[in-house]
Design an enzyme around this catalytic site. Sequence first.
Site, PDB file in Angstrom:
ATOM      1  CG  ASP A 173       1.760  -1.442   4.454  1.00  0.00           C
ATOM      2  OD1 ASP A 173       2.340  -1.435   3.368  1.00  0.00           O
ATOM      3  OD2 ASP A 173       0.508  -1.459   4.542  1.00  0.00           O
ATOM      4  CB  THR A 227       0.106  -0.659   0.333  1.00  0.00           C
ATOM      5  OG1 THR A 227       1.168  -1.422   0.886  1.00  0.00           O
ATOM      6  CG2 THR A 227      -0.655   0.019   1.459  1.00  0.00           C
TER       7      THR A 227
END
Length: 330
Positions: A72, A143
Amino acid sequence: WTVLPMSLLRFWTWEHFSSGVMANRPAVLMQLVASAYAVAEKAGTIVQKVLQSGELGIVEKSGANDLQTLADRLVQKSICASLSKSFPKVTIIGEEELPAEAVEEDLIENGQSSLILQKSCPDQYASLKEEELVVWVDPLDGTKEYTEGLLDHVTVLIGIAYGGTAIAGVINQPFYNYQMGAGASLGRTLWGVLGLGAFGFQLQEVPDGKRIITTTRSHSNKLVIDAVQAMEPHDVIRVGGAGNKIIQLVEGKASAYVFASPGCKKWDTCAPEAILHAVGGKLTDMHGNAYTYDANVKHMNSAGVLAALRNHEYYLSRVPQAVLQALPSN
Ligand code: AMP
Ligand code: MG
Ligand code: MG
């Protein structure tokens, strides 16, 4: 060899300049989409590499269901630095809060998709300027699923808004085909522009009358479940990622995306909404109201997400009163 009269020469020169050189220069929007495509492809390789390294660097943000990994962080740096280098006047808003620091040169992508540059820009966007555009970046959507090995749920989302409307989007799916074995090419990029269409996938619809609802797997609650049940679904698919769920809608795997809860943010819905709308679908909150994507808008999509390729009004008509009361539209 003949000598051209001066007037004709001037005419030819002007014509050549205006219709040849000037008009062939792609519109700013198409240049931005072409760059976003190349940047999203690089992002996809970063997401793959971090997984291969085995060092995910997981950090909890607001809690165990709100995670951030090294992927990320690296991808957001890569996308934001690359796009702001080429388009310094565009406003870019990314999901992750990162310290302001120099970005390593190997994270910068300067390329542009030549296929996209060759497409003509829809007239209504042909003269847009950099400073009028807002880019919403979700460097890694899904995620939680990434950390659990549900790899095909993961996407990279780059949405482009003008005047509050999501007008273009790029979605990279880094692990598309990962279960198909070594022969299949890994990953793909989907993109779309309102008025031009959407590309990088085969548009398909769920057979008429079949209601297949796609919804969250890791952010559920009673309202979320009640809203799904109210649609009288033939089937329910619980998967991660807003990008992933919109891909299911445009590929005929699901007929509606129903998420009756706050939790999704503008970077989750901007690119998916643009692609869905480019093929005639609709994404709104649970009341049927559009979200807006100006730079100063609230990030949270507080009134949930209701999206469908077809028959959005049917799904809207089935939303329970209790859901509408619990999730006011701003
Ligand atoms: P999901 O369908 O649960 O994968 O959610 C789609 C997107 O919205 C993902 O980026 C999630 O991280 C985000 N999201 C949804 N609900 C929440 C929540 N309660 N907390 C944090 N993020 C959420
Ligand atoms: Mg997300
Ligand atoms: Mg994310």
